[in-house]
Write an enzyme that holds these catalytic residues in place. Structure first.
Site, PDB file in Angstrom:
ATOM      1  N   CYS A   1       0.992   2.975  -3.956  1.00  0.00           N
ATOM      2  CA  CYS A   1       2.025   3.515  -4.855  1.00  0.00           C
ATOM      3  C   CYS A   1       1.958   5.049  -4.889  1.00  0.00           C
ATOM      4  O   CYS A   1       2.330   5.694  -3.913  1.00  0.00           O
ATOM      5  CB  CYS A   1       1.882   2.891  -6.241  1.00  0.00           C
ATOM      6  SG  CYS A   1       3.350   3.092  -7.276  1.00  0.00           S
TER       7      CYS A   1
ATOM      8  N   HIS B   1       2.086  -2.853  -4.793  1.00  0.00           N
ATOM      9  CA  HIS B   1       0.729  -3.057  -5.315  1.00  0.00           C
ATOM     10  C   HIS B   1       0.174  -4.375  -4.775  1.00  0.00           C
ATOM     11  O   HIS B   1       0.250  -5.411  -5.450  1.00  0.00           O
ATOM     12  CB  HIS B   1       0.737  -3.081  -6.847  1.00  0.00           C
ATOM     13  CG  HIS B   1       0.982  -1.761  -7.484  1.00  0.00           C
ATOM     14  ND1 HIS B   1      -0.042  -0.921  -7.876  1.00  0.00           N
ATOM     15  CD2 HIS B   1       2.138  -1.122  -7.792  1.00  0.00           C
ATOM     16  CE1 HIS B   1       0.467   0.182  -8.412  1.00  0.00           C
ATOM     17  NE2 HIS B   1       1.788   0.087  -8.360  1.00  0.00           N
TER      18      HIS B   1
ATOM     19  N   GLU C   1      -2.750  -5.427  -4.600  1.00  0.00           N
ATOM     20  CA  GLU C   1      -3.911  -5.947  -5.337  1.00  0.00           C
ATOM     21  C   GLU C   1      -3.532  -7.052  -6.311  1.00  0.00           C
ATOM     22  O   GLU C   1      -4.360  -7.920  -6.632  1.00  0.00           O
ATOM     23  CB  GLU C   1      -4.627  -4.817  -6.092  1.00  0.00           C
ATOM     24  CG  GLU C   1      -3.818  -4.141  -7.177  1.00  0.00           C
ATOM     25  CD  GLU C   1      -3.024  -2.941  -6.689  1.00  0.00           C
ATOM     26  OE1 GLU C   1      -2.590  -2.130  -7.529  1.00  0.00           O
ATOM     27  OE2 GLU C   1      -2.827  -2.817  -5.462  1.00  0.00           O
TER      28      GLU C   1
END
Length: 571
Positions: A407, A534, A536
């Site tokens: 990001c 993102h 994750e």
């Protein structure tokens, strides 16, 4: 439908989220479909506008919901996809009730906490419990194969918080509505052990259970958290004074990894208890799923090789601020049989101003950065610390250190490249310098400059690979596109991308319209990757995120071998 209420006592942050997730994992291992709800008593509508130092990271769901980080634990442990309505807040409930009042649904009546707020909580829970969260999209209900699907939720905070009282009252009523055989209450409490005496104290747990009973809820299980394993005499004392059987007192001491928690619960007979208490037609023994968890926990504790990653951010004083990033790195490290050494570096300490003010901090930060095997710059907002992040990115690029920018990390990688490779010395993001002559990162057209909450580009979006010559595409299994979760207000300026590509910074992924740059890769570098999304948030213990896996592989010098094997991990 079976309901399990997890409450907490003595202190907040005691581990209710991990306990709730672990219980869900055990029930899922028994062949049951499990969903999860988190209740937070704050008045905010969602977690989107919190500082990470307030409640840790903001976890983003597929539907764009900005929620409490505990929902990330639920998703990772249970391998499910939740929705924003799985996170209930006081703000959401009151907004819902007030909207109904304005609409005239309560016409002629005085709207009160009891019954209107409490009824709204119960209705929300019952409705959301029916929403499918597994890949098979089957509704959590009784069926022949899976029998009683279980529903799990956690009540945030601790018993006694004044802001949580309407929720406690709602569940006091709800236990009778659901019936005893369908409702179970688990209370998580702390058993402290003062250094002065070395004795494990039960009084805080006794007082917490007494307070809970005074509010109309009686715990069926008491889960005792402690630093060290609890002695049998302590268990018997808690059983005696809290009016439960000894087998209803469960111990969870501090362990090397959270993967061990479901194993500890199972070893203490929790499956047998649930089978009897909730009348579940399941076997006493868990399935292969829990055995895989046990093998994973055993493997984690036997790891010898170490891989060090420098996380360069500005919220480094609290590890929960980057909880999902840490977990994604940990999942990837475990997949390649390495122990993760995550070094948190405050980006402001890499800046020249710190060298003048505190040279020791400055040199310590740079020492950690230089000795790291790989560098990660995660997402964030605001100008503070950005120059330090740019310094770290420049170091990774010039010294050929494996790098992943997420990001804001990707956006700053573009800014750094523009300044040092394109010689646009004032290149910047309009977030930090609205008047820059070289706006390489700009605010999105739909960005609402007024309201801050819920106005970003949020949720799962499709990213299309525009070339086959991409490391990340190969890491994703040579897919034509991927779907990952987003949370951003700014994007790379599409009008300037050709200037970067001519110098070797390739934009290998974009959105479906081809206007938004989603993935960057640098030519002639072991691993220099930036992603606007993102990844994750989608990482799972047994399914690591490809961008994070690529970083760990590159940091351990095994990326090329992995790609040559067709993206298969070595035994």
């Amino acid at each position: 439908m079976k309901y399990i209420l997890v409450t907490g006592g003595v202190i907040s942050g005691i581990g209710k989220g991990i306990i709730a997730s672990s219980i869900g994992t055990i029930l899922k291992s028994c062949g049951l479909r499990v969903t999860a709800i988190k209740i937070d008593p704050y008045i905010n509508i969602d977690a989107g506008t919190f500082s990470p130092y307030e409640h840790g990271e903001v976890f983003v769901l597929n539907d764009g919901g900005e929620v409490d980080l505990d929902l990330g634990n639920y998703e990772r442990f249970l391998d499910i996809s939740l929705y924003k309505d799985n996170n209930i807040t006081t703000g959401k409930i009151y907004q819902h009730v007030i909207n109904k009042e304005r609409h005239g649904d309560y016409l002629g009546k005085t709207v009160q906490v009891v019954p209107h707020i409490t009824d709204a909580v119960q209705e929300w829970v019952m409705n959301q419990a029916k929403v499918p969260v597994d890949d098979d999209r089957e509704e959590p209900q009784i069926c022949v194969i899976e029998a009683n699907p279980s529903f799990l939720f956690q009540l945030g905070g601790t018993i006694g918080d004044i802001e949580g009282m309407p929720f406690i009252e709602a569940f006091r009523q709800f236990q009778f509505k659901a019936k005893r055989e369908n409702f179970c209450n688990i209370h998580v409490s702390l058993v402290p052990q003062p250094n002065a005496t070395g004795e494990q104290k039960t009084k805080p747990t006794q007082n917490s259970v007494r307070a809970l009973r005074g509010l109309g809820l009686s715990p069926d299980l008491i889960v005792c958290r402690s630093a060290k394993p609890i002695e049998m005499a302590v268990k018997e004392k808690i059983s005696m004074f809290c009016h439960v059987e000894p087998e209803q007192v469960i111990f969870i001491h501090d362990v090397s990894s959270t993967y061990r928690v479901p194993i500890l619960l199972e070893e203490q007979g929790i499956i047998k208890y649930f089978k009897q208490r909730l009348n579940l037609p399941i076997d006493d023994q868990p399935s292969d799923l829990l055995m895989r968890w046990k093998k994973m926990a055993d493997r984690y504790e036997r790891l010898l090789k170490v891989c060090s990653i420098a996380l360069v951010g500005k919220y480094t004083k609290l590890s929960d601020c980057y909880a999902s990033v840490f977990k994604a790195l940990e999942h990837s490290a475990l997949a390649i049989n390495h122990k993760l050494d995550l070094m948190y570096i405050d980006s402001t300490e890499l800046e020249r101003a710190t060298e003048v003010e505190n040279s020791v901090k400055y040199h310590q930060a740079w020492h950690k950065l230089c000795k790291a095997d790989g560098i990660l710059v995660p997402g964030g907002f605001g100008i503070r610390g950005t120059e330090g992040k740019l310094q770290a990115i420049s170091w990774a690029r010039t010294k050929k250190k494996p790098f992943l920018g997420v990001c804001l990390g990707m956006q700053l990688a573009v800014v750094e490249f523009a300044r040092n490779c394109l010689n646009w010395k004032d290149a910047n993001s309009t977030e930090f310098d609205p008047d820059t002559k070289n706006p390489v990162v700009i605010d999105m057209p739909e960005h609402n400059l007024g309201d801050m909450g819920g106005t970003m580009r949020l949720g799962k979006r499709k990213t299309v690979f525009k070339t086959q010559n991409s490391v990340l595409r190969r890491l994703y299994g040579d897919e034509m596109f991927v779907e990952e979760r987003h949370r951003h207000r700014y994007e790379v300026n599409p009008e300037l991308t050709h200037c970067f590509e001519e110098k070797g910074l390739k934009f290998v992924g974009h959105d479906t319209e081809g206007n938004r740059m989603e993935i960057i890769e640098l030519e002639n570098h072991p691993y220099f990757v930036g992603v606007q999304f993102h990844p994750e948030f989608s990482s799972r213990p047994m399914k690591p995120s490809p961008p994070y896996l690529g970083l760990l592989l590159a940091a351990t010098g095994t990326l090329n071998a992995y790609l040559q094997r067709g993206c298969k991990l070595s035994p």
